[in-house]
Design a protein around this motif. Sequence first.
Motif, short mmCIF file in Angstrom:
data_model
loop_
_atom_site.label_atom_id
_atom_site.label_comp_id
_atom_site.label_asym_id
_atom_site.label_seq_id
_atom_site.Cartn_x
_atom_site.Cartn_y
_atom_site.Cartn_z
N ASP A 194 -26.61 110.39 -27.59
CA ASP A 194 -25.85 109.69 -28.63
C ASP A 194 -24.97 110.69 -29.37
O ASP A 194 -25.14 111.90 -29.25
N ALA A 195 -24.02 110.17 -30.10
CA ALA A 195 -23.13 111.00 -30.90
C ALA A 195 -22.58 110.14 -32.03
O ALA A 195 -22.65 108.91 -31.99
N ASP A 196 -22.05 110.80 -33.06
CA ASP A 196 -21.50 110.07 -34.21
C ASP A 196 -20.25 109.29 -33.83
O ASP A 196 -19.96 108.25 -34.43
N GLU A 197 -19.52 109.79 -32.85
CA GLU A 197 -18.28 109.13 -32.44
C GLU A 197 -18.36 108.76 -30.97
O GLU A 197 -19.19 109.28 -30.22
N SER A 198 -17.48 107.87 -30.55
CA SER A 198 -17.42 107.48 -29.15
C SER A 198 -15.99 107.62 -28.64
O SER A 198 -15.04 107.75 -29.42
N TYR A 308 -20.11 115.29 -17.04
CA TYR A 308 -20.49 114.57 -18.27
C TYR A 308 -20.30 113.06 -18.09
O TYR A 308 -21.19 112.27 -18.43
N PRO A 346 -20.49 108.20 -25.66
CA PRO A 346 -20.64 109.10 -26.80
C PRO A 346 -19.69 110.30 -26.68
O PRO A 346 -19.53 110.85 -25.59
N ARG A 347 -19.08 110.67 -27.78
CA ARG A 347 -18.19 111.84 -27.78
C ARG A 347 -18.98 113.05 -28.29
O ARG A 347 -19.37 113.11 -29.45
N MET A 348 -19.23 114.01 -27.41
CA MET A 348 -19.96 115.22 -27.78
C MET A 348 -19.00 116.41 -27.82
O MET A 348 -18.04 116.47 -27.05
N GLU A 349 -19.28 117.35 -28.70
CA GLU A 349 -18.52 118.59 -28.72
C GLU A 349 -18.86 119.41 -27.48
O GLU A 349 -19.91 119.21 -26.85
N GLU A 352 -22.43 121.05 -27.12
CA GLU A 352 -23.47 120.03 -26.98
C GLU A 352 -23.36 119.34 -25.62
O GLU A 352 -24.37 119.06 -24.97
N ARG A 353 -22.13 119.09 -25.20
CA ARG A 353 -21.89 118.45 -23.91
C ARG A 353 -22.39 119.34 -22.76
O ARG A 353 -23.01 118.86 -21.81
#
Length: 407
Positions: A194-198, A308, A346-349, A352-353
């Motif tokens: 999961d991530a805060d943004e998508s 990813y 989910p958009r990961m940095e 993290e990705r």
Amino acid sequence: MPEGWKTETIENVCRLITSGGTPSRQRPEYFSDESSGIPWLKTQELRDRTVITTQEFISELGLKSSSAKLLPRNTVMLAMYGGGTVGDVAILGKEMTCNQASCAMVVKEDVMRPKYLFYWLIHNRDYVISLASGAAQQNLSARIVRQLKISFPPLPEQDRIVDLMASVDGAIDATSQTLASVRDSLGAFLDQADADESVQMDMLASMRSGPSWTSEQESPVPVEGSLPVLGITNTKSGGHLDLSDRRFVAGVPASAMRLREDSLIMIRTNGNRSRIGNVYRSVPEIVGHAVSAFQIAIQPLDPSMSPYIYWMLRAPKMQAMMSDAASGSTGLGNIAIGWLKNLALPRMESEEREDFVNLCESFHGVHEGLQSKLCSLKHLRSQLLASLLSGHHCIPSSYDDLLETSA
């Protein structure tokens, strides 16, 4: 035939050959729960194993009101009909009943060990299935089963064969359980990502389904003006590509997307909704191939994002979402390209990705190692059965001393 071996029909080595029955589904009182019911075995549950429990249970009233029968422990079961199950075998680990699609064989244990018959049926499955008949569905009959001829050694040799094969089966079962555990753990890990943004899929990749073609356009070898293609038969369940039967198609439009090393292939259309959305990674052998109209080629805008995207799409909850989104009224489900483009991941940095992908690849490496081990064990099992059940090799009596020592 080796000295001391005999050949008999299965009818002559069994004291009972029968089948079961299905209580009326219109009478709820004929069925029960596990706590108070009688295990009721269906052919889909055989799967070449010892059966301890079943998916459904019937009541005493259901047993008395149908042709179902109580079968003793060590009864050998053979699927006589049913889509994809004919020839499947099991042995009962406890008393239970079965439906009418199974042949139940209660062996004369002073003549043959039940597990010997169990292994013989597994080893001779192709031959047994070849005896099935029927236009719409291939079926076996109790008459065919009764007349099958089986060769067998004296009981002490049967015991050695059964014990040795049980050891191999134990290794297969343990490996299968570990494999399932790793698969479940990977699925749970992917679902928790999961991530805060998508970010929408069309911001990460371009997507296009392949062209349609006729069988007349296909060739097993390259011809002038043809293009190598990847068809639906090349994308097997379990995420593996089967490249044993690749085709070349003449007249593929120039606009057809060609696969790259970083490409992904997704099943777009299928009669089995659970297959829709299944995703595969490209391999060097298919670079330059086109995909069919039943598939979608996914080209990451940034090649480094391919792993990813792949693992995110592999998440069980994502697969379920794509299966549910499939539409179609002809029996074939179809996922819309527009829907896929709007699918949010989910958009990961980057750091993290990278950690996420590395963990997924570690899970995958363990899974592939276990899968390879399982295939080797099953091959060993097949080779041992071929050798021991034919009498080409015998287990020496000194094996009995080894068993006593280990006990």
